[in-house]
Design a protein around this motif. Sequence first.
Motif, mmCIF file in Angstrom:
data_model
loop_
_atom_site.group_PDB
_atom_site.id
_atom_site.type_symbol
_atom_site.label_atom_id
_atom_site.label_comp_id
_atom_site.label_asym_id
_atom_site.label_seq_id
_atom_site.Cartn_x
_atom_site.Cartn_y
_atom_site.Cartn_z
ATOM 1 N N GLY A 60 7.077 58.458 66.928
ATOM 2 C CA GLY A 60 7.627 57.112 67.092
ATOM 3 C C GLY A 60 6.669 56.075 66.524
ATOM 4 N N GLU A 61 7.172 54.838 66.213
ATOM 5 C CA GLU A 61 8.538 54.640 66.543
ATOM 6 C C GLU A 61 9.429 54.924 65.355
ATOM 7 N N ILE A 62 10.612 55.444 65.677
ATOM 8 C CA ILE A 62 11.584 55.831 64.661
ATOM 9 C C ILE A 62 12.940 55.266 65.089
ATOM 10 N N PHE A 121 14.428 54.878 74.606
ATOM 11 C CA PHE A 121 14.821 53.700 73.827
ATOM 12 C C PHE A 121 13.883 52.575 74.212
ATOM 13 N N HIS A 122 12.998 52.245 73.265
ATOM 14 C CA HIS A 122 11.950 51.284 73.567
ATOM 15 C C HIS A 122 12.483 49.862 73.451
ATOM 16 N N CYS A 123 11.860 48.958 74.184
ATOM 17 C CA CYS A 123 12.277 47.544 74.196
ATOM 18 C C CYS A 123 13.775 47.421 74.481
ATOM 19 N N THR A 140 4.307 46.939 76.612
ATOM 20 C CA THR A 140 4.130 45.557 76.171
ATOM 21 C C THR A 140 4.772 45.316 74.804
ATOM 22 N N ASP A 141 4.783 46.345 73.917
ATOM 23 C CA ASP A 141 5.132 46.143 72.503
ATOM 24 C C ASP A 141 4.192 45.089 71.905
ATOM 25 N N CYS A 142 2.979 44.980 72.449
ATOM 26 C CA CYS A 142 2.034 43.981 71.966
ATOM 27 C C CYS A 142 1.694 44.243 70.496
ATOM 28 N N THR A 185 3.315 52.039 77.593
ATOM 29 C CA THR A 185 3.823 53.148 76.775
ATOM 30 C C THR A 185 4.076 52.774 75.318
ATOM 31 N N HIS A 186 3.839 51.503 74.955
ATOM 32 C CA HIS A 186 4.157 51.111 73.574
ATOM 33 C C HIS A 186 3.341 49.880 73.180
ATOM 34 N N ALA A 187 2.279 50.097 72.417
ATOM 35 C CA ALA A 187 1.407 48.997 72.000
ATOM 36 C C ALA A 187 1.040 49.181 70.533
ATOM 37 N N HIS A 188 0.995 48.061 69.786
ATOM 38 C CA HIS A 188 0.598 48.122 68.374
ATOM 39 C C HIS A 188 -0.823 47.584 68.247
ATOM 40 N N LEU A 189 -1.780 48.421 68.582
ATOM 41 C CA LEU A 189 -3.174 47.976 68.674
ATOM 42 C C LEU A 189 -3.814 47.694 67.322
#
Length: 272
Positions: free
Chosen positions: A98-100, A168-170, A218-220, A6-10
């Motif tokens: 997001g993300e904010i 709330f991510h991470c 992952t927040d990769c 649900t959260h990746a910085h590709l």
Amino acid sequence: MEWIDTHAHLYAEDFNGNIGELLQRAREASVSRIISVGVNGRTNPQCIRFAEEHEEIFAAVGWQPTDLDELGDEMELSPVRLKELHEQACHPKVVAIGEIGLDYFRLPRTQTDEVLRTKERQKRIFRQQLELAAELGLPCAIHQRGDGTLEDCLEIMRPLAGRIRAVFHCFVGDLQAAQAFFDLGCLVSLTGIVTFKKAEELRETIRSLPPEKIMVETDCPYLAPEPHFRKLCEPSYVVHTGKRIAGILGLSPEEFSQITSRTTRDFFPKMK
Ligand SMILES: [Zn+2]
């Protein structure tokens, strides 16, 4: 079994814009969907482009509190920037704002005028984007880091409760923080941190969380889970995080994968 990152910085430079192989590995690992999350004016369109080019990628667009350099001295998003964000958010594959959020982590502890100004700016920009999400009926991915940000986030979000849905991510907080988020109708999302040796306290907290309020990410390229600790993180690794959470919750990987995939699809209605 299905997992959703649900959260990746590709767009991260580490990936060299070459995400074909990484997507192949994600497919092989049963990662069916990836949300590519933007943080500023430069990365938001990149995330949309990835989503247009690849069926399994969806996008989130927003201004992250530590990525505001492009705004120069502006204390909030200008009407032009807001209109741009609004238009991006209406794209059929943009599933969230997001993300904010708020990040005081690197700010000096003394409340100088400069520190107060930075906080005020973050708060205004956070509020503007929450309002946009409420207006568009889109869910939000929240970044919250540093002393005082929990209280300030809740204070800003409370008046909007009922109009916004947020994750709330991470999440690395305690049970009290999780409960405060749940009380506002929010969810939490967990990264590879749950697999780290020194995260025993976090695992203890997770044991008490309702499985249906947890998403995985992952927040990769950051935060690679064990057994890839300190390596370059990528979406296929979300499987290790998901399986570890299942174990902590006393569920089988199949059971938790089913629960969290349902939670994720309900939370991001535009994600087909
Ligand atoms: Zn992120």
